[in-house]
Write an enzyme that holds these catalytic residues in place. Structure first.
Site, PDB file in Angstrom:
ATOM      1  N   HIS A 199       0.824  -1.204   0.000  1.00 55.04           N
ATOM      2  CA  HIS A 199       0.000   0.000   0.000  1.00 55.04           C
ATOM      3  C   HIS A 199       0.860   1.257   0.000  1.00 55.04           C
ATOM      4  O   HIS A 199       0.567   2.246  -0.643  1.00 55.04           O
ATOM      5  CB  HIS A 199      -0.876   0.003   1.260  1.00 55.04           C
ATOM      6  CG  HIS A 199      -2.333   0.032   0.931  1.00 55.04           C
ATOM      7  ND1 HIS A 199      -3.288  -0.471   1.758  1.00 55.04           N
ATOM      8  CD2 HIS A 199      -2.975   0.518  -0.135  1.00 55.04           C
ATOM      9  CE1 HIS A 199      -4.469  -0.309   1.203  1.00 55.04           C
ATOM     10  NE2 HIS A 199      -4.295   0.285   0.050  1.00 55.04           N
ATOM     11  N   GLU A 439      16.006 -15.363 -31.672  1.00 55.56           N
ATOM     12  CA  GLU A 439      17.205 -14.898 -30.993  1.00 55.56           C
ATOM     13  C   GLU A 439      18.423 -15.748 -31.334  1.00 55.56           C
ATOM     14  O   GLU A 439      19.522 -15.478 -30.878  1.00 55.56           O
ATOM     15  CB  GLU A 439      16.963 -14.888 -29.477  1.00 55.56           C
ATOM     16  CG  GLU A 439      16.439 -16.215 -28.937  1.00 55.56           C
ATOM     17  CD  GLU A 439      15.904 -16.137 -27.518  1.00 55.56           C
ATOM     18  OE1 GLU A 439      16.313 -15.251 -26.768  1.00 55.56           O
ATOM     19  OE2 GLU A 439      15.071 -16.998 -27.163  1.00 55.56           O
ATOM     20  N   ASP A 463      19.878 -11.485 -26.964  1.00 53.48           N
ATOM     21  CA  ASP A 463      20.505 -12.763 -27.254  1.00 53.48           C
ATOM     22  C   ASP A 463      20.905 -12.860 -28.722  1.00 53.48           C
ATOM     23  O   ASP A 463      21.949 -13.403 -29.052  1.00 53.48           O
ATOM     24  CB  ASP A 463      19.583 -13.923 -26.865  1.00 53.48           C
ATOM     25  CG  ASP A 463      19.738 -14.272 -25.388  1.00 53.48           C
ATOM     26  OD1 ASP A 463      20.816 -13.968 -24.838  1.00 53.48           O
ATOM     27  OD2 ASP A 463      18.805 -14.836 -24.791  1.00 53.48           O
ATOM     28  N   CYS A 510      11.415  -7.279 -28.686  1.00 48.59           N
ATOM     29  CA  CYS A 510      11.262  -7.134 -27.243  1.00 48.59           C
ATOM     30  C   CYS A 510      12.601  -7.032 -26.511  1.00 48.59           C
ATOM     31  O   CYS A 510      12.649  -7.124 -25.301  1.00 48.59           O
ATOM     32  CB  CYS A 510      10.413  -8.266 -26.660  1.00 48.59           C
ATOM     33  SG  CYS A 510      11.183  -9.882 -26.801  1.00 48.59           S
TER      34      CYS A 510
END
Lengths: 577, 91
Positions: A199, A439, A463, A510
């Site tokens: 919180h 990759e 990669d 990505c």
């Protein structure tokens, strides 16, 4: 613990940065009381007097909360929501009845009765399988401690009238404490406990106060009045900074403030070029926290699942994984979530799985290769993911694919899993798109062949670059050989994107390149329309996108195809922006 | 006594504020009101108590059973079901 007389030397403490920004200020050290409740009994006959004492304590607590409410009238809605909950707990009829009954029957004093009854509920609520509900145990503790303090006749520690430029340093700051902070006065928060989902972290972000949590022994190392610098981005607290450090952070703060102001304007916009061409912006996530940035992105381009395997002492069960995947899918709403199956190998050890020690872990039994070996583990993950698929917009992506054989084998395992689910009558979404990470060079160069076997692909530039350049990206000795702007990288990316666009299949990126503004124009020029990155980078990339047109991007992309070295390419891109 | 089933639809489930809102609504009625997490085969608990509601672990997607007994049971049940189905203003 440091001695009070030795104060001048600089000290650097580290924790988890949960709310961005750099702040300077003077420490105010606040230690929440740990109330020790003694086993105290009273004489039979005194019941009414002690029950009355308990009722008066509740009344005083109500007055305190009401005072906060009126102070918050124009304050944050998060703060008011917390105090609403506290009032509801304070006047809970079951708690009222149980406290009174235990006092009357066991002849125990109010403090003991309050702590017994509250502790019972604190442990039940704290064990909830839903982390959001489990965290409400902190609110129960908060109300309990307020009552215990009032019963002892102590006044509330008032944090609402702190001097200007205060950095609050606490051992266990309660949500109600944080809700009463005066926004303009407290420039940063440092707390010994807590994490990004607490919180406290949510409040800090909504107040935009730089905050570092889980700083061990902060209240022992720091004394009130000491000068502090808090870096809420990197999770650093500097005590008594020397001049050099202070000026470095002053520069960082200036740049950050300016940049944040500019970028913030882009945070909630869609990714769009100057000419209106849309570029979809995705985020990469690695856990199931409540809001990693779903509201300001178009999709989740990479949901890393390794945390499930690494944060535990045994393999995560199907149900544990299902709960997490479902939660993420629900939080993401109708936005696609690209779940990457386990990507782990010899460079990381899992205590419950004996991974072989390899000479060359990045070229060894990693990711999909490991999953094919540990078939039960792989199937468990796929089952959990497919079962969760009905709760959102799931896509499944396989990492470390090196050949079409890999793709076919992975898909056949998934088919077997689907068949099992069919046999059990377990619902799942039969149309979940299946894709791969690109990759490994041996799959990158046959993108035109593999495209017919998959629904989508995502280029993992980190990669890909390390395999293409034969360079360990974590080895500082060879950093100069790791060239993500090399002609080979750009041509490889170009080949992949062209093949996927020609086939009309989704292609995204990505890796870290997606978050590098220097690469944005050339990536768009090469044909990419989906970029996925860490949430902290989305605003700056959206801002970068708005600077150029598609035509300009395509011109830049064709021009760099003829440049011969990374140095030439970086120089060209820097000057073209 | 009358009972009805419904599903929790608000994203954060019966946690802090939604639980407080439910209690506030329940307290407007004289009927005895209970709530039970059907999905997890839980016990029926007092719907006028926030700590009991939090103890249910009723997150989104869980089915709950609400029961009311008393002079205003019909109105009470309808009111609470509507509140849960409305998603507590979260959706």
């Amino acid at each position: 613990m440091r001695d009070n007389n030795h104060h001048e030397e600089m000290l650097i403490l580290r924790g988890e940065g949960v709310s961005d920004g750099v702040a300077f200020g003077n420490a105010f050290v606040y230690r929440a009381e740990q109330y020790v409740v003694n086993e105290e009994y009273f004489e039979p006959g005194d019941e009414d007097a002690f029950v009355q004492e308990w009722e008066e304590a509740r009344h005083t607590a109500q007055v305190e909360l009401d005072t906060f409410f009126s102070a918050l009238e124009n304050g944050s809605s998060e703060g008011r929501a917390i105090l609403d909950v506290h009032k509801s707990i304070l006047f809970d009829e079951e708690i009222e009845e149980m406290v009174e009954t235990t006092m009357r029957e066991d002849k125990i004093v109010p403090a003991l009765a309050v702590s017994r009854v509250f502790d019972l509920f604190i442990s039940i609520v704290g064990e909830s399988s839903d982390p959001l509900i489990a965290e409400r145990a902190a609110d129960l503790r908060d109300v309990r401690d307020r009552l215990l303090r009032i019963i002892r006749g102590e006044n509330s520690s008032d944090l609402s009238h702190l001097p200007e430029n205060t950095i609050l340093v606490a051992n266990d700051l309660l949500p109600s404490d944080a809700a009463t902070l005066e926004k303009g006065k407290v420039t940063a928060i440092v707390n010994e406990s807590g994490s990004a989902t607490a919180h406290l972290a949510i409040l800090a972000r909504s107040y935009r106060i730089p905050t570092v949590l889980s700083v061990p022994k902060a209240t022992a190392f720091i004394n009130s009045g000491e000068h502090l610098i808090v870096d809420g981005h990197d999770g650093v607290v500097v005590v008594n900074p020397d001049e050099e450090t202070a000026s470095a952070y002053a520069t960082k703060k200036r740049l950050l403030d300016k940049k944040t102001a500019l970028e913030n304007e882009y945070q909630d916009r869609k990714g769009m070029l100057r000419d209106g061409t849309t570029v979809h912006i995705g985020i990469n996530i690695g856990d199931d926290r409540e809001d990693p940035g779903y509201s300001s992105c178009d999709f989740v381009g990479l949901f890393r699942t390794e945390f499930l395997y690494m944060d535990s002492q045994q393999l995560p069960t199907e149900q544990q994984q299902f709960d997490v995947y479902r939660r993420v899918l629900e939080l993401a709403g109708d936005k696609p979530v690209t779940l990457r199956t386990l990507d782990i190998g010899g460079d990381k050890q899992l205590p419950y799985l004996s991974l072989p020690e390899e000479m060359n872990p990045f070229l060894g039994k990693r990711a999909l290769r490991l999953c094919f070996e540990e078939m039960d583990m792989f199937k468990t993950q796929l089952r959990a993911a497919m079962r969760a698929s009905v709760f959102g917009n799931l896509q499944i992506m396989f990492p470390m694919v090196a050949s079409i054989d890999d793709v076919r084998q992975a898909k056949s395992v998934l088919e077997a899993v689907k068949k099992d689910l069919d046999d059990e009558g377990c619902p799942y979404d039969p149309h979940v798109p299946i894709g791969i990470m690109i990759e490994v060079p041996s799959i990158a160069f046959i993108a035109d062949l593999v495209v017919t076997e998959v629904d989508f692909a995502s280029i993992g530039t980190n990669d890909l670059c390390q395999y293409l350049c034969a360079t360990d990206r974590d080895n500082a000795e060879v950093r100069e050989y790791y060239q993500s702007f090399s002609p080979a990288m750009l041509r490889t990316v170009h080949g992949i994107v062209t093949a996927f666009n020609a086939a009309g299949k989704e292609i995204s990126i990505c890796g870290e390149m997606a978050a590098d503004p220097l690469a944005t124009k050339v990536l768009v020029g090469l044909g990419l329309r989906k970029l996925s990155m860490n949430n902290a980078s989305t605003a700056k990339i959206k801002m970068e996108l708005a600077q150029f047109t598609l035509e300009e991007a395509e011109d830049v992309a064709s021009a760099v195809m003829f440049l011969k070295t990374q140095k030439d390419i970086i120089e060209y891109l820097s000057s073209a922006s | 006594m009358i009972c009805r089933l419904t599903e929790i639809v608000n994203p954060s489930g019966l946690h802090g504020r939604p639980a407080a809102q439910l209690v506030e609504a329940a307290k407007r009625y004289r009927s005895k009101l209970t709530i039970r997490n059907i999905t997890e085969h839980g016990e029926a608990v007092n719907a006028k108590s926030i700590v009991r509601i939090l103890s249910l672990s009723a997150s989104k997607g869980k089915t709950v059973e609400l029961c009311a007994e008393g002079e205003d049971e019909i109105q009470a049940l309808e009111d609470l079901i509507n509140l849960i189905d409305s998603g507590f203003g979260e959706i």
